[in-house]
Design an enzyme around this catalytic site. Structure first.
Site, short mmCIF file in Angstrom:
data_model
loop_
_atom_site.label_atom_id
_atom_site.label_comp_id
_atom_site.label_asym_id
_atom_site.label_seq_id
_atom_site.Cartn_x
_atom_site.Cartn_y
_atom_site.Cartn_z
N HIS A 168 6.19 -7.75 -29.93
CA HIS A 168 7.19 -8.09 -30.70
C HIS A 168 7.14 -9.59 -30.77
CE1 HIS A 168 11.36 -7.72 -32.61
NE2 HIS A 168 11.29 -8.89 -32.21
N GLU A 169 7.06 -10.35 -29.74
CA GLU A 169 6.93 -11.65 -29.79
C GLU A 169 5.91 -12.26 -30.38
OE1 GLU A 169 10.04 -12.85 -29.65
OE2 GLU A 169 10.70 -11.21 -28.22
N HIS B 96 6.12 -12.38 -33.75
CA HIS B 96 6.97 -13.52 -34.19
C HIS B 96 6.08 -14.75 -34.49
CE1 HIS B 96 11.17 -12.57 -34.54
NE2 HIS B 96 11.14 -12.05 -33.56
N CYS C 210 16.09 -7.29 -33.10
CA CYS C 210 15.63 -8.51 -33.20
C CYS C 210 16.93 -9.53 -33.16
CB CYS C 210 14.71 -8.66 -34.29
SG CYS C 210 13.87 -10.59 -34.36
N LEU C 211 16.67 -10.69 -32.41
CA LEU C 211 17.80 -11.55 -32.44
C LEU C 211 17.94 -12.22 -33.86
CD1 LEU C 211 17.60 -13.45 -29.01
CD2 LEU C 211 19.28 -11.78 -29.71
N GLN D 133 12.04 -18.46 -33.73
CA GLN D 133 13.39 -17.93 -33.69
C GLN D 133 14.52 -19.14 -33.48
OE1 GLN D 133 12.61 -14.45 -31.21
NE2 GLN D 133 14.22 -13.81 -32.70
N GLY E 36 13.27 -10.91 -25.13
CA GLY E 36 12.57 -12.10 -25.27
C GLY E 36 12.58 -13.03 -26.58
#
Ligand code: CO
Length: 175
Positions: free
Chosen positions: A136-137, A140, A94-95, A52, A47
């Site tokens: 998670h998203e 963010h 996480c990216l 991000q 995702g």
């Protein structure tokens, strides 16, 4: 045409800011979503949230690897979690904080209200990996990272490991 956007990393203030709601789904928004999908797929992420890639907007995307080819990738605009149930521990990464992973406890079941790319109101009931990615998203978009969801000692270790990885990367010769 595919376009991979630049990922913002841990330490960038935009990752700590609560994002703004999308007021109107313009062509610009559609282009951004398409580039977010390209960026997520390029980095093989499950995702990706708009902040991000440096955009202060309440949008995230979820990979078709998570939602299935016929349904995905999933585009979520102005999400609101309307119900959660249960608790489950799963490993996350996480990216924006590459190279570190941790076991994180979150809700097991999630009901999510959101707007899709056509501007339609939707409700999605999720569990398993999809519920995990949504939570998670969603975090963010509120300015939270997965390392905020572990105990303080674990967080300290994870951040130290991340910083050390960066130092090691700097010393390497890449040609
Ligand atoms: Co992330």
């Amino acid at each position: 045409m595919k376009k991979v956007l630049e990922i913002r990393y841990y330490g960038d203030p935009i990752l700590r800011k609560r994002t703004r709601p999308v007021r109107k789904i313009t062509q610009e928004i559609k282009d951004l979503v398409s580039q977010m999908i390209d960026t997520m797929e390029f980095h093989e992420g499950a995702g990706l949230a708009a902040n991000q890639v440096g955009e202060d907007l309440s949008i995230f995307v979820v990979s078709e690897k998570v939602v299935g080819k016929e349904k995905g990738p999933l585009v979520v605009i102005n999400p609101e979690i309307i119900n959660i149930k249960g608790q489950i521990i799963m490993e996350e990464g996480c990216l924006s904080i590459p190279g570190i992973y941790a076991e994180v406890e979150r809700a097991e079941f999630v009901d999510l209200k959101y707007v899709n790319l056509k501007g339609e109101d939707k409700v999605l009931k999720a569990n398993g990996l999809l519920a995990r990615v949504i939570l998670h998203e969603y975090d963010h978009l509120k300015g939270f990272l997965f390392i905020d969801r572990v105990d303080r000692d674990t967080r300290r270790i994870l951040i130290a490991r991340y910083r050390k990885n960066i130092e090691l990367e700097k010393g390497r010769i890449k040609v």
